[in-house]
Enzyme design. Sequence first.
Site, mmCIF file in Angstrom:
data_model
loop_
_atom_site.group_PDB
_atom_site.id
_atom_site.type_symbol
_atom_site.label_atom_id
_atom_site.label_comp_id
_atom_site.label_asym_id
_atom_site.label_seq_id
_atom_site.Cartn_x
_atom_site.Cartn_y
_atom_site.Cartn_z
ATOM 1 N N ASP A 22 0.689 -1.143 -0.092
ATOM 2 C CA ASP A 22 -0.006 0.314 -0.092
ATOM 3 C C ASP A 22 0.950 1.199 -0.117
ATOM 4 O OD1 ASP A 22 -2.224 1.578 0.088
ATOM 5 O OD2 ASP A 22 -2.884 1.107 2.162
ATOM 6 N N ASN A 70 -10.921 -2.972 -5.732
ATOM 7 C CA ASN A 70 -10.230 -1.683 -6.752
ATOM 8 C C ASN A 70 -10.672 -1.541 -7.834
ATOM 9 O OD1 ASN A 70 -6.579 -3.049 -5.658
ATOM 10 N ND2 ASN A 70 -7.776 -1.163 -4.590
HETATM 11 C C1 FPP Z 1 -1.948 0.145 -3.144
HETATM 12 O O1 FPP Z 1 -1.539 1.568 -3.338
HETATM 13 C C2 FPP Z 1 -1.641 -0.585 -4.434
HETATM 14 C C3 FPP Z 1 -2.296 -1.015 -5.405
HETATM 15 C C4 FPP Z 1 -3.807 -1.218 -5.518
HETATM 16 C C5 FPP Z 1 -1.683 -1.872 -6.497
HETATM 17 C C6 FPP Z 1 -0.524 -2.565 -6.228
HETATM 18 C C7 FPP Z 1 0.271 -2.736 -7.397
HETATM 19 C C8 FPP Z 1 1.542 -2.780 -7.459
HETATM 20 C C9 FPP Z 1 2.486 -2.644 -6.264
HETATM 21 C C10 FPP Z 1 2.370 -2.585 -8.597
HETATM 22 C C11 FPP Z 1 2.183 -3.840 -9.399
HETATM 23 C C12 FPP Z 1 2.352 -5.210 -8.758
HETATM 24 C C13 FPP Z 1 2.938 -6.244 -9.647
HETATM 25 C C14 FPP Z 1 2.739 -7.740 -9.113
HETATM 26 C C15 FPP Z 1 3.036 -6.049 -11.030
HETATM 27 P P1 FPP Z 1 -2.579 2.629 -3.368
HETATM 28 O O2 FPP Z 1 -3.016 3.196 -4.583
HETATM 29 O O3 FPP Z 1 -3.983 2.389 -2.568
HETATM 30 O O4 FPP Z 1 -2.041 3.935 -2.582
HETATM 31 P P2 FPP Z 1 -2.612 4.886 -1.556
HETATM 32 O O5 FPP Z 1 -2.988 4.462 -0.401
HETATM 33 O O6 FPP Z 1 -1.254 5.802 -1.327
HETATM 34 O O7 FPP Z 1 -3.480 5.760 -2.731
#
Ligand code: FPP
Length: 249
Positions: A22, A70
């Site tokens: 996250d 998501n």
């Molecule tokens: C949460 O951060 C992250 C995600 C919803 C996506 C996770 C994906 C990756 C780490 C990259 C791709 C992974 C692979 C395996 C290719 P957020 O967007 O919720 O962050 P925030 O809470 O700061 O908004």
Amino acid sequence: MPKDPETDAHPRGPRHVAIIMDGNGRWAEAKGRPRLFGHHAGARRVREVVEACPALGVKYLTIFAFSTENWKRTQTEVAGLMSLFRRYIAKETRALATRNVRVRFIGDRVRLDQKLTDLMDRMEQETAVNDGVNLTIALNYGGRDEVARATRRLAQDVADGLLDPAAVDEETLPKYLDTHVLPDPDLVIRTSGEARISNFLLWQSAYAEYEFIDTLWPDFTAEELGRLCANYGSRDRRFGAVKTGAAKT
Ligand code: FPP
């Protein structure tokens, strides 16, 4: 407890680590960049973390890449993430195959486009002979959705006369979960300062240890994973029982 000087592995370190990655969005926003910039940076961290696992004695690594919730993000972010997953899988398949990593995906594939699921199938097939780190990528995954899908299949087996309802116990349901070939996670890490489990591995994490850390995922390092594994090794896991020789409180 001293570490193994040969490998850096803690003698009582976790065998299965699961990570809620996250903080990509906030990491990017803090730099004045679009959220997808953070997701791309987050994807680059995965390689370093996977590569750190053998020396730490971590045999199973499960990462939460996209949840069933998501889809509620903007269409631009969802499309950008799907494109990132396609590019990541296409690019990393060979690298992971040659590093003896076995990749599996968990989650519901029904809503994913065929180009992506074909790449996922290929990555699973091309790494299937590997016996090093087991990397599981949760994609369109939700713990409640997984239990609901498992229950549907279990109910079908009952309806087909293959399963006696009276025989259903705690050992039965996990056989129907997406994770049926994996051990339960020992340690669940969530980055970015949020102390929630957000529908991740609900059944499997019943006795996991948790680490909620402030680091945003794109800043997470192999060194930090090593520190968390060492912390885990010094914890006393009792699974609801009382330690031998200790008084029950
Ligand atoms: C949460 O951060 C992250 C995600 C919803 C996506 C996770 C994906 C990756 C780490 C990259 C791709 C992974 C692979 C395996 C290719 P957020 O967007 O919720 O962050 P925030 O809470 O700061 O908004």
